[in-house]
Design an enzyme around this catalytic site. Structure first.
Site, mmCIF file in Angstrom:
data_model
loop_
_atom_site.group_PDB
_atom_site.id
_atom_site.type_symbol
_atom_site.label_atom_id
_atom_site.label_comp_id
_atom_site.label_asym_id
_atom_site.label_seq_id
_atom_site.Cartn_x
_atom_site.Cartn_y
_atom_site.Cartn_z
ATOM 1 N N CYS A 119 -39.427 25.326 113.103
ATOM 2 C CA CYS A 119 -39.454 26.157 114.317
ATOM 3 C C CYS A 119 -40.170 27.485 114.083
ATOM 4 O O CYS A 119 -40.449 28.216 115.027
ATOM 5 C CB CYS A 119 -38.039 26.439 114.803
ATOM 6 N N HIS A 252 -36.613 33.717 118.366
ATOM 7 C CA HIS A 252 -36.653 32.260 118.530
ATOM 8 C C HIS A 252 -35.465 31.845 119.384
ATOM 9 O O HIS A 252 -34.341 32.304 119.179
ATOM 10 C CB HIS A 252 -36.604 31.600 117.151
ATOM 11 N N ASN A 282 -33.958 24.649 122.618
ATOM 12 C CA ASN A 282 -34.786 25.049 121.471
ATOM 13 C C ASN A 282 -36.043 24.175 121.459
ATOM 14 O O ASN A 282 -35.979 22.990 121.164
ATOM 15 C CB ASN A 282 -33.962 24.853 120.193
HETATM 16 C C1 LIG Z 1 -24.609 23.301 116.417
HETATM 17 C C2 LIG Z 1 -23.727 24.454 116.874
HETATM 18 C C3 LIG Z 1 -24.000 24.791 118.335
HETATM 19 C C4 LIG Z 1 -22.272 24.033 116.743
HETATM 20 O O1 LIG Z 1 -21.441 25.074 117.212
HETATM 21 P P1 LIG Z 1 -20.142 25.480 116.407
HETATM 22 O O2 LIG Z 1 -19.443 26.502 117.212
HETATM 23 O O3 LIG Z 1 -20.577 25.839 115.020
HETATM 24 O O4 LIG Z 1 -19.343 24.156 116.444
HETATM 25 P P2 LIG Z 1 -18.787 23.334 115.203
HETATM 26 O O5 LIG Z 1 -19.922 22.754 114.419
HETATM 27 O O6 LIG Z 1 -17.824 24.231 114.489
HETATM 28 O O7 LIG Z 1 -18.053 22.191 115.944
HETATM 29 C C5 LIG Z 1 -16.891 22.441 116.704
HETATM 30 C C6 LIG Z 1 -16.396 21.134 117.273
HETATM 31 O O8 LIG Z 1 -17.291 20.725 118.331
HETATM 32 C C7 LIG Z 1 -17.707 19.377 118.107
HETATM 33 N N1 LIG Z 1 -19.049 19.203 118.633
HETATM 34 C C8 LIG Z 1 -20.219 19.279 117.991
HETATM 35 N N2 LIG Z 1 -21.234 19.063 118.841
HETATM 36 C C9 LIG Z 1 -20.676 18.865 120.054
HETATM 37 C C10 LIG Z 1 -21.198 18.599 121.328
HETATM 38 N N3 LIG Z 1 -22.514 18.516 121.573
HETATM 39 N N4 LIG Z 1 -20.336 18.459 122.357
HETATM 40 C C11 LIG Z 1 -19.012 18.548 122.185
HETATM 41 N N5 LIG Z 1 -18.457 18.796 120.972
HETATM 42 C C12 LIG Z 1 -19.285 18.953 119.929
HETATM 43 C C13 LIG Z 1 -17.639 19.193 116.626
HETATM 44 O O9 LIG Z 1 -17.509 17.832 116.295
HETATM 45 C C14 LIG Z 1 -16.410 19.990 116.270
HETATM 46 O O10 LIG Z 1 -15.292 19.217 116.525
HETATM 47 P P3 LIG Z 1 -14.057 19.220 115.478
HETATM 48 O O11 LIG Z 1 -13.577 20.632 115.453
HETATM 49 O O12 LIG Z 1 -13.113 18.244 116.093
HETATM 50 O O13 LIG Z 1 -14.657 18.778 114.191
HETATM 51 C C15 LIG Z 1 -23.958 25.724 116.005
HETATM 52 O O14 LIG Z 1 -23.480 25.499 114.716
HETATM 53 C C16 LIG Z 1 -25.409 26.099 115.930
HETATM 54 O O15 LIG Z 1 -25.999 26.522 116.909
HETATM 55 N N6 LIG Z 1 -26.017 26.017 114.727
HETATM 56 C C17 LIG Z 1 -27.429 26.332 114.591
HETATM 57 C C18 LIG Z 1 -28.260 25.173 115.007
HETATM 58 C C19 LIG Z 1 -29.704 25.531 115.230
HETATM 59 O O16 LIG Z 1 -29.993 26.516 115.862
HETATM 60 N N7 LIG Z 1 -30.619 24.688 114.742
HETATM 61 C C20 LIG Z 1 -32.021 24.854 114.927
HETATM 62 C C21 LIG Z 1 -32.558 25.971 114.145
HETATM 63 S S1 LIG Z 1 -34.263 26.161 114.433
#
Ligand SMILES: CC(C)(COP(=O)(O)OP(=O)(O)OC[C@H]1O[C@@H](n2cnc3c(N)ncnc32)[C@H](O)[C@@H]1OP(=O)(O)O)[C@@H](O)C(=O)NCCC(=O)NCCS
Length: 336
Positions: A119, A252, A282
């Site tokens: 990205c 970003h 994104n």
């Molecule tokens: C992916 C992201 C949104 C997850 O948010 P988070 O608050 O960290 O959530 P978690 O990973 O702690 O997951 C929380 C719960 O939601 C669940 N979950 C994950 N994706 C889900 C979705 N799309 N819908 C519903 N629930 C979801 C998980 O399984 C987890 O459940 P559990 O507690 O029973 O295990 C966040 O980590 C993020 O934005 N990371 C950066 C990703 C990114 O920007 N990537 C590209 C970079 S260029």
């Protein structure tokens, strides 16, 4: 890598974007995977994204973006002597999408190549184009950032599916009389590479090859919040500028929470921070030019303003640039 401009003024004189027509809402995604609009909005700020049609490849959206950028700069494709496409989803490995675009745009004298930096690709490509123009190797560059990540997502994996969208943006870089780029900071941490990767997409053999994006969201989140702040701080310091000097902050567009965290930590108020992740998700290398275009459209991006852009992504990579926005390129109209 960190550096300031060497005295040669190079700026962005044209900007254009293109996104696929199809709008996909969170509710629609909830029909494919176990998720909800509420979860996606709360955790990411994303409400909808654009998704390419089945027969649409990167060049199908990159070409209109590039044509719009050239029109905006008031120049034609034949005058471009450097064409870089930053992407992780080229039409195919070769010929490169940049070579395809050079042909379609009539850029017969252009060096053309694709650049892979996740990205952060757009930031890396802009820095390269800047360096080649400042060093006297090129006169006018077209830099395209774009991805059709929907093609490499596992549409049954909710942890990645809800985050990404498709889109492309393009900029023309050339010498300018005033303003232009002030400095860049770029970096990579391959040790964290496996937190966001596409195993099975190259020459490395895997026991279980996979052609879909895999991500450890929590690790990428930690990385992102760290580098969005450290990279911006480093380039500002190196250029002898303060965060209070920044008129427009273009981060970003990965996740609203990452953007809000970085802006708050840096001390950049909301009204100076460009956010459109709610409408596009994104879009990888398309993200920063799409945000620049929105900032210009709503009147926040104007001549003489100091713009801070920071990207981050797979690699893991990151990159920032400081530019004094200019509209005084050599073309007829220049960017408004
Ligand atoms: C992916 C992201 C949104 C997850 O948010 P988070 O608050 O960290 O959530 P978690 O990973 O702690 O997951 C929380 C719960 O939601 C669940 N979950 C994950 N994706 C889900 C979705 N799309 N819908 C519903 N629930 C979801 C998980 O399984 C987890 O459940 P559990 O507690 O029973 O295990 C966040 O980590 C993020 O934005 N990371 C950066 C990703 C990114 O920007 N990537 C590209 C970079 S260029």
């Amino acid at each position: 890598m960190i550096g300031t401009a060497n005295g040669v003024r190079v700026g962005i004189t044209g900007l254009g974007t293109c996104v696929p027509e199809r709008v996909v809402s969170n509710d629609e995604l909830a029909r494919y995977v176990d998720t909800s609009d509420e979860w996606i909005v709360e955790r990411t700020g994303i409400r909808e994204r654009r998704i390419a049609a089945e027969d649409q490849a990167l060049s199908d959206i990159a070409l209109p973006a590039a044509e719009a950028a050239l029109r905006d700069a008031g120049v034609d494709g034949a005058s471009v002597d450097l064409l870089i496409v930053a992407t992780v989803t080229p039409d195919m490995m070769f010929p490169t999408t940049s070579a395809i675009l050079a042909d379609r745009l009539g850029a017969r004298d252009a060096a053309a190549y694709d650049l892979l930096a996740g990205c952060t690709g757009f930031m890396y490509a802009v820095a390269q184009a800047y360096g080649m123009i400042a060093g006297g190797l090129a006169r006018r560059a077209l830099v395209v950032g774009g991805d059709v990540l929907s093609k490499i997502l596992d549409w049954s994996d909710r942890s990645t599916l809800v985050l990404f969208g498709d889109g492309a943006g393009a900029v023309v870089l050339e010498p300018v009389a005033r303003g232009g780029f002030l400095g860049f900071e770029l970096g990579a941490d391959g040790a964290g590479g496996e937190h966001l990767w596409l195993p099975g997409s190259g020459s490395r053999r895997f026991e279980e090859p996979d052609s879909y994006v895999k991500m450890n969201g929590r690790e990428v989140f930690k990385f992102a919040t760290r580098v969005m702040v450290s990279s911006a701080t480093a380039v500002l310091e190196r250029c002898g500028l303060d965060v209070a000097d920044v008129d427009v902050y273009v981060p970003h567009q990965a996740n609203r929470r990452i953007i809000d965290y970085a802006a708050a930590k840096l001390g950049i108020p909301q009204e100076r921070t460009i956010v459109n992740v709610d409408r596009y998700g994104n879009t990888s290398s398309g993200s920063i030019p799409l945000a620049l275009a929105d900032a210009r459209a709503d009147g926040r991006l104007r001549e003489g303003q100091l713009v801070l852009m920071t990207g981050m992504g797979a690699g893991l990579t990151w990159g920032s640039a400081l530019v004094e926005w200019t509209t005084n390129g050599s073309g007829a109209s220049g960017a408004a």
